[in-house]
Design a protein around this motif. Sequence first.
Motif, mmCIF file in Angstrom:
data_model
loop_
_atom_site.group_PDB
_atom_site.id
_atom_site.type_symbol
_atom_site.label_atom_id
_atom_site.label_comp_id
_atom_site.label_asym_id
_atom_site.label_seq_id
_atom_site.Cartn_x
_atom_site.Cartn_y
_atom_site.Cartn_z
ATOM 1 N N ARG A 103 0.781 -1.432 -0.147
ATOM 2 C CA ARG A 103 -0.090 0.157 0.127
ATOM 3 C C ARG A 103 0.714 1.282 -0.002
ATOM 4 N NH1 ARG A 103 -4.261 0.330 4.416
ATOM 5 N NH2 ARG A 103 -4.868 1.907 3.193
ATOM 6 N N PRO A 104 0.879 2.003 -0.996
ATOM 7 C CA PRO A 104 1.613 3.088 -1.072
ATOM 8 C C PRO A 104 0.859 4.257 -0.196
ATOM 9 C CG PRO A 104 0.348 2.848 -3.210
ATOM 10 C CD PRO A 104 0.158 1.718 -2.329
ATOM 11 N N LEU A 148 -7.343 12.851 -3.921
ATOM 12 C CA LEU A 148 -6.011 12.139 -3.303
ATOM 13 C C LEU A 148 -6.618 11.474 -2.148
ATOM 14 C CD1 LEU A 148 -3.998 15.394 -2.950
ATOM 15 C CD2 LEU A 148 -4.262 13.433 -4.949
ATOM 16 N N ARG A 149 -6.181 10.232 -1.985
ATOM 17 C CA ARG A 149 -6.588 9.323 -0.735
ATOM 18 C C ARG A 149 -5.216 9.057 0.019
ATOM 19 N NH1 ARG A 149 -11.799 7.634 0.254
ATOM 20 N NH2 ARG A 149 -13.404 8.063 -1.268
ATOM 21 N N PHE A 150 -5.103 9.267 1.227
ATOM 22 C CA PHE A 150 -3.942 8.913 1.965
ATOM 23 C C PHE A 150 -4.220 7.612 2.824
ATOM 24 C CE2 PHE A 150 -3.425 13.224 0.990
ATOM 25 C CZ PHE A 150 -2.187 13.597 0.812
ATOM 26 N N THR A 151 -3.227 6.982 2.780
ATOM 27 C CA THR A 151 -3.236 5.661 3.803
ATOM 28 C C THR A 151 -3.612 6.112 5.226
ATOM 29 O OG1 THR A 151 -0.890 5.430 3.923
ATOM 30 C CG2 THR A 151 -1.909 4.104 2.345
ATOM 31 N N SER A 152 -3.586 7.118 5.497
ATOM 32 C CA SER A 152 -3.774 7.416 7.116
ATOM 33 C C SER A 152 -5.236 7.780 7.129
ATOM 34 C CB SER A 152 -2.941 8.952 7.307
ATOM 35 O OG SER A 152 -3.346 9.819 6.316
ATOM 36 N N GLY A 153 -5.847 7.850 5.972
ATOM 37 C CA GLY A 153 -7.355 8.258 6.055
ATOM 38 C C GLY A 153 -7.733 9.596 5.564
ATOM 39 N N VAL A 154 -6.808 10.501 5.288
ATOM 40 C CA VAL A 154 -7.018 11.705 4.724
ATOM 41 C C VAL A 154 -7.490 11.677 3.417
ATOM 42 C CG1 VAL A 154 -5.869 14.246 4.160
ATOM 43 C CG2 VAL A 154 -5.268 12.909 6.317
ATOM 44 N N LEU A 164 1.532 20.155 -7.161
ATOM 45 C CA LEU A 164 1.797 19.564 -5.624
ATOM 46 C C LEU A 164 3.049 18.770 -5.474
ATOM 47 C CD1 LEU A 164 -1.435 19.006 -6.570
ATOM 48 C CD2 LEU A 164 -1.748 19.026 -3.885
ATOM 49 N N THR A 165 3.657 18.506 -4.431
ATOM 50 C CA THR A 165 4.990 17.483 -4.039
ATOM 51 C C THR A 165 4.515 16.954 -2.768
ATOM 52 O OG1 THR A 165 6.343 19.029 -5.201
ATOM 53 C CG2 THR A 165 7.309 17.292 -3.820
ATOM 54 N N LEU A 166 4.575 15.505 -2.720
ATOM 55 C CA LEU A 166 4.329 14.545 -1.523
ATOM 56 C C LEU A 166 5.670 14.498 -0.923
ATOM 57 C CD1 LEU A 166 2.584 13.020 -0.064
ATOM 58 C CD2 LEU A 166 3.190 11.109 -1.277
ATOM 59 N N PHE A 167 6.148 15.388 0.104
ATOM 60 C CA PHE A 167 7.354 15.311 0.711
ATOM 61 C C PHE A 167 7.625 13.770 1.612
ATOM 62 C CE2 PHE A 167 8.130 19.669 -0.209
ATOM 63 C CZ PHE A 167 9.099 19.676 -0.947
ATOM 64 N N SER A 168 6.468 13.464 2.461
ATOM 65 C CA SER A 168 6.385 12.364 3.058
ATOM 66 C C SER A 168 4.967 11.859 3.095
ATOM 67 C CB SER A 168 6.853 12.622 4.449
ATOM 68 O OG SER A 168 6.029 13.347 5.307
ATOM 69 N N LYS A 169 4.545 10.866 3.845
ATOM 70 C CA LYS A 169 3.306 10.458 4.008
ATOM 71 C C LYS A 169 2.448 11.456 4.560
ATOM 72 C CE LYS A 169 4.000 7.835 8.103
ATOM 73 N NZ LYS A 169 2.933 8.650 8.958
ATOM 74 N N ASP A 170 2.740 12.389 5.187
ATOM 75 C CA ASP A 170 1.828 13.232 6.064
ATOM 76 C C ASP A 170 2.436 14.601 5.782
ATOM 77 O OD1 ASP A 170 3.950 12.974 7.519
ATOM 78 O OD2 ASP A 170 2.950 12.111 9.110
ATOM 79 N N LEU A 171 3.312 14.971 4.615
ATOM 80 C CA LEU A 171 3.708 16.215 4.569
ATOM 81 C C LEU A 171 3.498 16.623 2.977
ATOM 82 C CD1 LEU A 171 4.829 19.016 5.051
ATOM 83 C CD2 LEU A 171 7.177 17.923 5.041
ATOM 84 N N GLY A 177 -2.682 25.782 -6.509
ATOM 85 C CA GLY A 177 -4.095 24.808 -6.714
ATOM 86 C C GLY A 177 -5.231 25.427 -5.731
ATOM 87 N N THR A 178 -6.223 24.794 -5.963
ATOM 88 C CA THR A 178 -7.476 24.835 -5.026
ATOM 89 C C THR A 178 -7.963 23.473 -4.477
ATOM 90 O OG1 THR A 178 -8.276 26.827 -6.157
ATOM 91 C CG2 THR A 178 -9.926 25.741 -4.892
ATOM 92 N N ALA A 179 -7.658 23.273 -2.991
ATOM 93 C CA ALA A 179 -7.925 21.934 -2.476
ATOM 94 C C ALA A 179 -8.643 21.818 -1.197
ATOM 95 C CB ALA A 179 -6.448 21.392 -2.202
ATOM 96 N N TRP A 180 -9.564 21.006 -1.180
ATOM 97 C CA TRP A 180 -10.190 20.663 -0.060
ATOM 98 C C TRP A 180 -9.723 19.341 0.570
ATOM 99 C CZ3 TRP A 180 -13.014 16.244 0.523
ATOM 100 C CH2 TRP A 180 -14.100 16.063 1.916
ATOM 101 N N PHE A 181 -9.917 19.440 2.046
ATOM 102 C CA PHE A 181 -9.288 18.069 2.686
ATOM 103 C C PHE A 181 -10.289 17.782 3.917
ATOM 104 C CE2 PHE A 181 -5.523 19.932 0.821
ATOM 105 C CZ PHE A 181 -4.835 18.820 0.353
ATOM 106 N N GLN A 182 -10.322 16.653 4.008
ATOM 107 C CA GLN A 182 -11.103 15.995 5.064
ATOM 108 C C GLN A 182 -9.976 15.000 6.242
ATOM 109 O OE1 GLN A 182 -14.570 13.562 4.835
ATOM 110 N NE2 GLN A 182 -15.446 14.797 6.045
ATOM 111 N N VAL A 183 -9.610 15.568 7.244
ATOM 112 C CA VAL A 183 -8.874 14.663 7.822
ATOM 113 C C VAL A 183 -9.410 14.226 9.287
ATOM 114 C CG1 VAL A 183 -6.509 14.942 8.909
ATOM 115 C CG2 VAL A 183 -7.061 16.203 7.066
ATOM 116 N N PRO A 184 -9.280 12.911 9.357
ATOM 117 C CA PRO A 184 -9.893 12.135 10.440
ATOM 118 C C PRO A 184 -8.648 12.373 11.860
ATOM 119 C CG PRO A 184 -8.695 10.667 9.095
ATOM 120 C CD PRO A 184 -8.833 11.928 8.651
ATOM 121 N N ALA A 185 -9.255 12.151 12.840
ATOM 122 C CA ALA A 185 -8.531 12.645 13.979
ATOM 123 C C ALA A 185 -7.333 11.734 14.307
ATOM 124 C CB ALA A 185 -9.545 12.374 15.251
#
Length: 471
Positions: A103-104, A148-154, A164-171, A177-185
Amino acid sequence: MMNRRELETQLQAFFDGSLEEADLHALQQKLRADPEARECYRDYLLLHHSLSFRAKPPVALPVIPAPPASRLLRFPRRGLLAAAAVLILSAVAGILAWNNSRRPPLSFATSPGTDISVTREFSTRQPLQGPYLEPGSRLEIGPGTMELRFTSGVRGIVRGPADLTLFSKDLLQMERGTAWFQVPAQAAGFTVSTPDLVLNEVGAEFGIVSDPAFLSEVHVFDGKIEVTNRHGRKFSKWVEAGTAQAAADNGGWQEIPAQRDRFFTSLPGVEPESNVIVSRENSMLREAYAAEASADDLLTGILPVTSGWNRDNDAGPLELTDGIHGAAFEQIPGDKVQGAWTTVGATAEYQLGSGPNGNGYNITMIRSIADWENVGFGNQAWTMEVKPVGGDWKRLVAEAYGPLNAQPLTGGGASKVTVTGKNGRLAQGIEAIKITAGRVPGSVGHAFVWREFDVFGAPTESPAAKDLPPP
């Protein structure tokens, strides 16, 4: 050839966000060609993430400078060495676990017709196959929308154009760009960075707008988030649900209306088609569009509520709607500059009222003229928002037009932007208009001289009158 000390210095500057463009190019060449340099880069990357995210500093390291290179690679005290070893082993275990997983950290999907480009900087491993991104991947989006779907649930929805550049799994770094995010606790520590701000988030729903021509914006819809301005004194601020902030160039914050309708929360089946038609003209001749300033449009005679304008030399937003284009500096005694001298983020709000029929006004055309004798002040960048009768503010137009050379003293001239609607109407039932000045690259203070801003239209018909049969 770059020696070890120079390499360490440049890597430190890279992670601090202070590496010059020419040095960045040289560093990239070195990393591609030299395996030992790549190993050193990986050491820095590992320590960077371990010390920043696990130790949880107030803001991400692109804002707060990291320790000097000599301290990063050499730990003279046993206690510090032991602590660093624990962090490194923990981080290595995490990296190995991810490497062994199928899982990336990030997968994506696009709406029909979306143009994308994926590149991988500093990557020495086999690229991932399929719609996935690994750390170090840069994603460029043209027209269209991406999920975008992160393995963290974001989960995020990004509208192009975007970079966009993905520096790490959570950075995630978002240049544009114009972006909307939903981030679980449970995804605490997820961070988004733009050229203007860094956002440290713990369980929230929010939107981000990043554009080189305008201030970066954060809109919070649920929860609250902490943001840090990357300019000036780097002020931090908590943004609550239902509010929005723009990162000002002086390091502070500017309150703006939260606008949910500017963001998609799911992929559209068909990309919406804009009703806005924009035409642009420019001339090396000053006052080329002087005859087109209008003295009878909807804004004529309205005293606006303003903020942030440069009022030196008698300039001011009242000059924008007086129907007078203006001429050379001090040509008219007592009115040195017959125009408005902008600063980034300056605003002017015009109250049209509900109109004679009580339903506001229909907007049919906008015309904007900028003009000056040098340094690119004849370019222009601005947004216009409208407020329907009894409704909320909505962005109608965002325009950045810079055809004139900003560098030589002779780089003067004029630019004109005209905006119309495909159906003959840009907006209906409007009671107020707000304009905000943006950034003009290369000019002094990113400013421009706004000569005239005209908005044309007519009162919206009352429903009763419109439904009557013809005589």
